[in-house]
Design a protein around this motif. Structure first.
Motif, PDB file in Angstrom:
ATOM      1  N   MET A   1       0.824  -1.186   0.000  1.00 37.42           N
ATOM      2  CA  MET A   1       0.000   0.000   0.000  1.00 37.42           C
ATOM      3  C   MET A   1       0.877   1.262   0.000  1.00 37.42           C
ATOM      4  O   MET A   1       0.516   2.241  -0.635  1.00 37.42           O
ATOM      5  N   ILE A   2       1.992   1.199   0.734  1.00 36.57           N
ATOM      6  CA  ILE A   2       2.879   2.359   0.790  1.00 36.57           C
ATOM      7  C   ILE A   2       3.496   2.624  -0.575  1.00 36.57           C
ATOM      8  O   ILE A   2       3.611   3.782  -1.000  1.00 36.57           O
ATOM      9  N   LEU A   3       3.877   1.564  -1.286  1.00 36.16           N
ATOM     10  CA  LEU A   3       4.420   1.756  -2.630  1.00 36.16           C
ATOM     11  C   LEU A   3       3.387   2.401  -3.544  1.00 36.16           C
ATOM     12  O   LEU A   3       3.720   3.271  -4.348  1.00 36.16           O
ATOM     13  N   MET A   4       2.150   1.951  -3.417  1.00 36.03           N
ATOM     14  CA  MET A   4       1.101   2.544  -4.248  1.00 36.03           C
ATOM     15  C   MET A   4       0.894   4.012  -3.890  1.00 36.03           C
ATOM     16  O   MET A   4       0.672   4.841  -4.775  1.00 36.03           O
ATOM     17  N   LEU A   5       0.973   4.354  -2.607  1.00 35.23           N
ATOM     18  CA  LEU A   5       0.832   5.741  -2.183  1.00 35.23           C
ATOM     19  C   LEU A   5       1.951   6.606  -2.766  1.00 35.23           C
ATOM     20  O   LEU A   5       1.694   7.670  -3.342  1.00 35.23           O
ATOM     21  N   PHE A   6       3.200   6.144  -2.626  1.00 27.07           N
ATOM     22  CA  PHE A   6       4.322   6.900  -3.195  1.00 27.07           C
ATOM     23  C   PHE A   6       4.220   6.986  -4.712  1.00 27.07           C
ATOM     24  O   PHE A   6       4.531   8.018  -5.310  1.00 27.07           O
ATOM     25  N   GLY A   7       3.792   5.908  -5.344  1.00 25.57           N
ATOM     26  CA  GLY A   7       3.612   5.934  -6.791  1.00 25.57           C
ATOM     27  C   GLY A   7       2.563   6.939  -7.213  1.00 25.57           C
ATOM     28  O   GLY A   7       2.745   7.678  -8.182  1.00 25.57           O
ATOM     29  N   ALA A   8       1.457   6.996  -6.458  1.00 25.28           N
ATOM     30  CA  ALA A   8       0.405   7.954  -6.776  1.00 25.28           C
ATOM     31  C   ALA A   8       0.898   9.386  -6.574  1.00 25.28           C
ATOM     32  O   ALA A   8       0.573  10.281  -7.372  1.00 25.28           O
ATOM     33  N   ILE A   9       1.693   9.614  -5.530  1.00 31.03           N
ATOM     34  CA  ILE A   9       2.240  10.958  -5.282  1.00 31.03           C
ATOM     35  C   ILE A   9       3.169  11.379  -6.414  1.00 31.03           C
ATOM     36  O   ILE A   9       3.073  12.488  -6.944  1.00 31.03           O
ATOM     37  N   PHE A  10       4.087  10.493  -6.811  1.00 29.41           N
ATOM     38  CA  PHE A  10       5.017  10.812  -7.897  1.00 29.41           C
ATOM     39  C   PHE A  10       4.267  11.025  -9.211  1.00 29.41           C
ATOM     40  O   PHE A  10       4.568  11.953  -9.964  1.00 29.41           O
ATOM     41  N   THR A  11       3.303  10.144  -9.488  1.00 31.70           N
ATOM     42  CA  THR A  11       2.539  10.293 -10.725  1.00 31.70           C
ATOM     43  C   THR A  11       1.758  11.606 -10.712  1.00 31.70           C
ATOM     44  O   THR A  11       1.731  12.330 -11.714  1.00 31.70           O
ATOM     45  N   LEU A  33       8.701  14.625 -17.291  1.00 30.91           N
ATOM     46  CA  LEU A  33       9.107  13.374 -17.941  1.00 30.91           C
ATOM     47  C   LEU A  33       9.904  12.462 -17.016  1.00 30.91           C
ATOM     48  O   LEU A  33      10.067  11.276 -17.309  1.00 30.91           O
ATOM     49  N   ILE A  34      10.415  12.996 -15.922  1.00 29.00           N
ATOM     50  CA  ILE A  34      11.110  12.163 -14.933  1.00 29.00           C
ATOM     51  C   ILE A  34      10.115  11.643 -13.893  1.00 29.00           C
ATOM     52  O   ILE A  34      10.071  10.452 -13.609  1.00 29.00           O
ATOM     53  N   PHE A  35       9.301  12.532 -13.332  1.00 29.28           N
ATOM     54  CA  PHE A  35       8.407  12.151 -12.244  1.00 29.28           C
ATOM     55  C   PHE A  35       7.308  11.185 -12.676  1.00 29.28           C
ATOM     56  O   PHE A  35       7.006  10.232 -11.964  1.00 29.28           O
ATOM     57  N   THR A  36       6.693  11.416 -13.816  1.00 34.08           N
ATOM     58  CA  THR A  36       5.554  10.603 -14.225  1.00 34.08           C
ATOM     59  C   THR A  36       5.919   9.133 -14.440  1.00 34.08           C
ATOM     60  O   THR A  36       5.276   8.258 -13.855  1.00 34.08           O
ATOM     61  N   PRO A  37       6.934   8.782 -15.232  1.00 40.40           N
ATOM     62  CA  PRO A  37       7.246   7.354 -15.403  1.00 40.40           C
ATOM     63  C   PRO A  37       7.696   6.679 -14.102  1.00 40.40           C
ATOM     64  O   PRO A  37       7.332   5.530 -13.844  1.00 40.40           O
ATOM     65  N   ILE A  38       8.469   7.393 -13.290  1.00 38.70           N
ATOM     66  CA  ILE A  38       8.908   6.814 -12.020  1.00 38.70           C
ATOM     67  C   ILE A  38       7.696   6.532 -11.137  1.00 38.70           C
ATOM     68  O   ILE A  38       7.582   5.475 -10.519  1.00 38.70           O
ATOM     69  N   GLY A  39       6.774   7.476 -11.085  1.00 33.98           N
ATOM     70  CA  GLY A  39       5.562   7.295 -10.291  1.00 33.98           C
ATOM     71  C   GLY A  39       4.716   6.135 -10.773  1.00 33.98           C
ATOM     72  O   GLY A  39       4.209   5.346  -9.981  1.00 33.98           O
ATOM     73  N   VAL A  40       4.564   6.007 -12.075  1.00 33.52           N
ATOM     74  CA  VAL A  40       3.780   4.908 -12.636  1.00 33.52           C
ATOM     75  C   VAL A  40       4.447   3.563 -12.316  1.00 33.52           C
ATOM     76  O   VAL A  40       3.762   2.599 -11.949  1.00 33.52           O
ATOM     77  N   LEU A  41       5.772   3.494 -12.426  1.00 38.30           N
ATOM     78  CA  LEU A  41       6.473   2.244 -12.113  1.00 38.30           C
ATOM     79  C   LEU A  41       6.342   1.865 -10.638  1.00 38.30           C
ATOM     80  O   LEU A  41       6.095   0.694 -10.308  1.00 38.30           O
ATOM     81  N   ALA A  44       2.762   0.677 -10.067  1.00 38.98           N
ATOM     82  CA  ALA A  44       2.542  -0.654 -10.637  1.00 38.98           C
ATOM     83  C   ALA A  44       3.219  -1.736  -9.800  1.00 38.98           C
ATOM     84  O   ALA A  44       2.656  -2.818  -9.594  1.00 38.98           O
ATOM     85  N   TYR A  45       4.409  -1.458  -9.286  1.00 39.71           N
ATOM     86  CA  TYR A  45       5.112  -2.421  -8.438  1.00 39.71           C
ATOM     87  C   TYR A  45       4.340  -2.650  -7.140  1.00 39.71           C
ATOM     88  O   TYR A  45       4.201  -3.785  -6.680  1.00 39.71           O
ATOM     89  N   GLY A  46       3.814  -1.590  -6.550  1.00 43.16           N
ATOM     90  CA  GLY A  46       3.002  -1.728  -5.346  1.00 43.16           C
ATOM     91  C   GLY A  46       1.734  -2.516  -5.614  1.00 43.16           C
ATOM     92  O   GLY A  46       1.321  -3.359  -4.806  1.00 43.16           O
ATOM     93  N   LEU A  47       1.100  -2.275  -6.736  1.00 47.67           N
ATOM     94  CA  LEU A  47      -0.093  -3.014  -7.120  1.00 47.67           C
ATOM     95  C   LEU A  47       0.231  -4.493  -7.330  1.00 47.67           C
ATOM     96  O   LEU A  47      -0.538  -5.371  -6.916  1.00 47.67           O
ATOM     97  N   PHE A  48       1.370  -4.777  -7.942  1.00 48.98           N
ATOM     98  CA  PHE A  48       1.809  -6.155  -8.140  1.00 48.98           C
ATOM     99  C   PHE A  48       1.986  -6.865  -6.800  1.00 48.98           C
ATOM    100  O   PHE A  48       1.514  -7.983  -6.604  1.00 48.98           O
ATOM    101  N   TRP A  49       2.667  -6.205  -5.832  1.00 45.05           N
ATOM    102  CA  TRP A  49       2.889  -6.811  -4.521  1.00 45.05           C
ATOM    103  C   TRP A  49       1.585  -7.001  -3.767  1.00 45.05           C
ATOM    104  O   TRP A  49       1.426  -7.962  -3.013  1.00 45.05           O
ATOM    105  N   LEU A  50       0.648  -6.084  -3.937  1.00 45.68           N
ATOM    106  CA  LEU A  50      -0.632  -6.182  -3.258  1.00 45.68           C
ATOM    107  C   LEU A  50      -1.434  -7.375  -3.766  1.00 45.68           C
ATOM    108  O   LEU A  50      -2.113  -8.045  -2.993  1.00 45.68           O
ATOM    109  N   GLY A  51      -1.348  -7.659  -5.048  1.00 46.75           N
ATOM    110  CA  GLY A  51      -2.153  -8.720  -5.639  1.00 46.75           C
ATOM    111  C   GLY A  51      -1.510 -10.089  -5.685  1.00 46.75           C
ATOM    112  O   GLY A  51      -2.150 -11.068  -6.069  1.00 46.75           O
ATOM    113  N   ARG A  52      -0.233 -10.181  -5.300  1.00 39.38           N
ATOM    114  CA  ARG A  52       0.464 -11.468  -5.355  1.00 39.38           C
ATOM    115  C   ARG A  52      -0.110 -12.465  -4.377  1.00 39.38           C
ATOM    116  O   ARG A  52      -0.456 -12.125  -3.263  1.00 39.38           O
ATOM    117  N   GLY A  53      -0.178 -13.717  -4.786  1.00 43.67           N
ATOM    118  CA  GLY A  53      -0.656 -14.767  -3.891  1.00 43.67           C
ATOM    119  C   GLY A  53       0.192 -16.018  -4.032  1.00 43.67           C
ATOM    120  O   GLY A  53       0.737 -16.311  -5.094  1.00 43.67           O
TER     121      GLY A  53
END
Length: 142
Positions: A1-11, A33-41, A44-53
């Motif tokens: 969740m924290i990764l998703m929060l930081f990603g949303a802030i950067f995006t 052009l620096i902040f947006t791709p980093i934020g999206v990545l 996405a990484y936070g979303l991946f970790w959240l959904g892993r099973g």
């Protein structure tokens, strides 16, 4: 969740800079052009970790595991496992609090015929990992 929060802030910062760049200086384009791709990545990484099973099962003489993301099965593996040396504990992550308290996280793996089957992950502390390994060994060698 924290990764998703930081990603949303950067995006969000990147999109805001992109919006402001339309009316102001070229430097904002560079920052956007620096902040947006980093934020999206990061998001996405936070979303991946959240959904892993991970689902694993141990029966006498064999182990089975299944990896999924948001309930969709990605792959499954099974292998015969009868040798205690095939089970290994691996440190996956360590974190330190502001007070200097260190927490280590481990996973339990079965290495069989060149394949690595993760049986458990996110185990807090070596003692808990060793206890789980002992329980798995007892289930395997019944």
């Amino acid at each position: 969740m924290i990764l998703m929060l930081f990603g949303a802030i950067f995006t969000g910062a990147g999109v805001f800079l992109l919006y402001k760049a339309l009316t102001e200086t070229a430097m904002l384009w560079f920052m956007a052009l620096i902040f947006t791709p980093i934020g999206v990545l990061i998001f996405a990484y936070g979303l991946f970790w959240l959904g892993r099973g991970l689902t694993a099962s141990v029966a006498p003489g064999k182990v089975w595991m299944q990896r999924s993301i948001f309930g969709i099965r990605l792959y499954q593996r099974q292998a015969p496992c009868s040798n205690p040396a095939q089970l290994q504990i691996k440190e996956t992550l360590a974190s330190t609090t502001a007070e200097g308290e260190r927490t280590e996280y481990f996973c339990l793996q079965a290495n069989v015929d060149g394949k690595t089957l993760v049986l458990a992950e996110g185990i807090t502390g070596r003692d808990a990992a060793e206890a789980l390994k002992q329980q798995v060994l007892e289930a395997l060698l019944q």
